[in-house]
Design a protein around this motif. Structure first.
Motif, PDB file in Angstrom:
ATOM      1  N   ILE A 117      -1.980   0.618  -6.990  1.00 58.40           N
ATOM      2  CA  ILE A 117      -2.390   1.363  -8.026  1.00 58.40           C
ATOM      3  C   ILE A 117      -2.602   0.340  -9.153  1.00 58.40           C
ATOM      4  O   ILE A 117      -1.634  -0.169  -9.627  1.00 58.40           O
ATOM      5  N   TYR A 118      -3.720   0.068  -9.513  1.00 51.07           N
ATOM      6  CA  TYR A 118      -3.902  -0.802 -10.630  1.00 51.07           C
ATOM      7  C   TYR A 118      -4.604   0.017 -11.778  1.00 51.07           C
ATOM      8  O   TYR A 118      -5.092   0.877 -11.978  1.00 51.07           O
ATOM      9  N   SER A 119      -3.828  -0.143 -13.077  1.00 47.73           N
ATOM     10  CA  SER A 119      -4.350   0.611 -14.343  1.00 47.73           C
ATOM     11  C   SER A 119      -4.370  -0.373 -15.533  1.00 47.73           C
ATOM     12  O   SER A 119      -3.771  -1.506 -15.307  1.00 47.73           O
ATOM     13  N   HIS A 120      -5.064  -0.156 -16.398  1.00 48.82           N
ATOM     14  CA  HIS A 120      -5.190  -1.090 -17.433  1.00 48.82           C
ATOM     15  C   HIS A 120      -4.016  -0.866 -18.569  1.00 48.82           C
ATOM     16  O   HIS A 120      -3.462   0.422 -18.730  1.00 48.82           O
ATOM     17  N   LYS A 121      -3.296  -1.820 -19.143  1.00 52.70           N
ATOM     18  CA  LYS A 121      -2.177  -1.603 -20.041  1.00 52.70           C
ATOM     19  C   LYS A 121      -2.233  -0.558 -21.253  1.00 52.70           C
ATOM     20  O   LYS A 121      -1.375   0.255 -21.557  1.00 52.70           O
ATOM     21  N   LEU A 171      -3.667  -6.020 -16.989  1.00 55.18           N
ATOM     22  CA  LEU A 171      -3.645  -4.855 -15.889  1.00 55.18           C
ATOM     23  C   LEU A 171      -2.167  -4.769 -15.474  1.00 55.18           C
ATOM     24  O   LEU A 171      -1.139  -5.528 -15.610  1.00 55.18           O
ATOM     25  N   GLU A 172      -1.697  -3.696 -15.014  1.00 57.53           N
ATOM     26  CA  GLU A 172      -0.591  -3.244 -14.305  1.00 57.53           C
ATOM     27  C   GLU A 172      -0.444  -2.791 -13.096  1.00 57.53           C
ATOM     28  O   GLU A 172      -1.897  -2.270 -12.704  1.00 57.53           O
ATOM     29  N   GLU A 173       0.205  -2.983 -12.181  1.00 57.87           N
ATOM     30  CA  GLU A 173       0.073  -2.443 -10.765  1.00 57.87           C
ATOM     31  C   GLU A 173       1.465  -1.647 -10.129  1.00 57.87           C
ATOM     32  O   GLU A 173       2.405  -1.952 -10.696  1.00 57.87           O
ATOM     33  N   ILE A 174       1.177  -0.783  -9.277  1.00 54.78           N
ATOM     34  CA  ILE A 174       2.153  -0.085  -8.963  1.00 54.78           C
ATOM     35  C   ILE A 174       2.104  -0.172  -7.230  1.00 54.78           C
ATOM     36  O   ILE A 174       1.109   0.219  -6.777  1.00 54.78           O
ATOM     37  N   ASP A 175       3.209  -0.855  -6.506  1.00 57.59           N
ATOM     38  CA  ASP A 175       2.878  -0.818  -5.020  1.00 57.59           C
ATOM     39  C   ASP A 175       3.195   0.745  -4.565  1.00 57.59           C
ATOM     40  O   ASP A 175       4.063   1.412  -4.889  1.00 57.59           O
ATOM     41  N   LEU A 176       2.097   1.001  -3.607  1.00 60.21           N
ATOM     42  CA  LEU A 176       1.938   2.426  -3.353  1.00 60.21           C
ATOM     43  C   LEU A 176       2.653   2.376  -1.873  1.00 60.21           C
ATOM     44  O   LEU A 176       3.431   3.287  -1.476  1.00 60.21           O
ATOM     45  N   PHE A 177       1.959   1.475  -0.828  1.00 59.76           N
ATOM     46  CA  PHE A 177       2.627   1.617   0.272  1.00 59.76           C
ATOM     47  C   PHE A 177       2.298   0.179   1.057  1.00 59.76           C
ATOM     48  O   PHE A 177       1.208  -0.268   0.574  1.00 59.76           O
ATOM     49  N   SER A 178       2.898  -0.241   1.928  1.00 60.64           N
ATOM     50  CA  SER A 178       2.307  -1.415   2.915  1.00 60.64           C
ATOM     51  C   SER A 178       1.853  -0.887   4.160  1.00 60.64           C
ATOM     52  O   SER A 178       2.180   0.081   4.796  1.00 60.64           O
ATOM     53  N   ASP A 179       1.191  -1.665   4.650  1.00 62.80           N
ATOM     54  CA  ASP A 179       0.770  -1.504   6.154  1.00 62.80           C
ATOM     55  C   ASP A 179       0.228  -2.854   6.656  1.00 62.80           C
ATOM     56  O   ASP A 179       0.488  -3.957   6.095  1.00 62.80           O
ATOM     57  N   GLU A 180      -0.176  -2.741   7.976  1.00 64.38           N
ATOM     58  CA  GLU A 180      -0.359  -3.829   8.778  1.00 64.38           C
ATOM     59  C   GLU A 180      -1.828  -3.699   9.563  1.00 64.38           C
ATOM     60  O   GLU A 180      -2.069  -2.557  10.021  1.00 64.38           O
TER      61      GLU A 180
END
Length: 305
Positions: free
Chosen positions: A276-280, A166-175
């Motif tokens: 965002i998680y995606s398959h390689k 799996l690959e991941e892209i940081d989209l935004f952070s929150d609290e």
């Protein structure tokens, strides 16, 4: 294996398919850029191999035999599938695409991403459709690994080890923040722990993320109401003494609708990151790459970046 196919000239199958569709040797030959004599010869070879007349002439038409009528759908489907999969990959054009995407989401990630995303996509890719599958984090990643969804929108869990496929892209952070009825003027740790809490548990979770953090501090809160519904929750809080922890981006949009007040959590909790998680493998498709880029751009526009 494939003992029949090893003996058959597969070039004869498009000949059969063309004659079956056109009911004409002449038209079939024109479609295949063959002479009528060459096509007739190919049809003779196929008849000899299958030991069936396949077609007989009736006036100006070539009518299929019973066996040919039985074979025709399978040959047509096989040729269509081969043609589709052996074709060179065409460049992805969002304006013309009719692709349908399946995404694993939660209430929160759909709420955070899809209003802005649909605003963009309906202008730039009007033929594209989406199906949202509501799944918790780990089942969402399992569905992604199994190829059942194209992308997963979720947020990272503490000490998470990402699967190597799996690959991941940081989209935004929150609290997390706390919602309360509008008459409350302060929120100390003592007041927080003494209050009753509403917790949204869409998958009937035994405890929430904040309960894990409180346990590490040797603390606990009293959960008065567990509900799967995010929609009703802020309105329940507005008319009760209950408190509700919720991501700040959602709280800010719900505040004017439900007449609630927002407080900071009275104990330290790390921010979390929506990803965002995606398959390689499948995530490298040009259409999936386009979607990931479009999601990122819609979030940047929303945040004024």
């Amino acid at each position: 294996m494939h003992h029949v196919l090893r003996r058959l000239d597969l070039n004869l199958l498009p000949v059969f398919d063309a004659v079956y569709r056109h009911r004409s040797v002449r038209l079939a030959a024109a479609e295949l850029s063959m002479s009528t004599s060459a096509l007739s010869h190919a049809l003779t070879r196929l008849r000899e191999f299958l030991k069936d007349p396949l077609f007989y002439r009736e006036g100006h038409k070539m009518c299929p035999s019973v066996y040919a009528s039985q074979l025709a759908p399978y040959i047509a489907a096989s040729l269509s599938a081969l043609n589709q999969h052996l074709n060179p990959v065409q460049p992805f054009d969002p304006l013309k695409s009719k692709e349908a995407f399946r995404l694993a989401v939660t209430d929160y990630t759909a709420f955070s991403v899809f209003p802005g995303l649909m605003n963009s996509v309906q202008r730039t890719a009007p033929g594209i459709d989406f199906e949202l599958c509501y799944l918790p984090h780990k089942p969402a990643l399992n569905e992604l690994l199994a190829g059942e969804v194209d992308l997963a929108l979720s947020f990272s869990e503490p000490d998470e080890v990402i699967h190597p496929d799996l690959e991941e892209i940081d989209l935004f952070s929150d609290e997390f923040v706390v919602l309360s009825h509008s008459a409350r003027s302060s929120l100390t740790l003592e007041e927080y722990l003494a209050a009753g809490h509403l917790v949204v548990t869409p998958w009937n979770e035994k405890k929430g993320l904040l309960d894990t953090h409180l346990a590490r501090l040797g603390l606990a809160r009293r959960i008065t109401l567990k509900t799967p519904s995010m929609l009703s929750s802020p309105f329940i809080v507005a008319e009760s003494e209950l408190l509700m922890a919720i991501p700040s981006s959602v709280a800010n949009r719900l505040q004017p609708l439900a007449s609630v007040k927002i407080f900071r959590l009275p104990f330290a909790v790390p921010r979390f990151t929506v990803k965002i998680y995606s398959h390689k493998r499948s995530g490298k498709k040009s259409s999936t790459q386009w979607l990931k880029t479009t999601i990122c751009q819609s979030i940047q526009q929303k945040n004024g970046q």
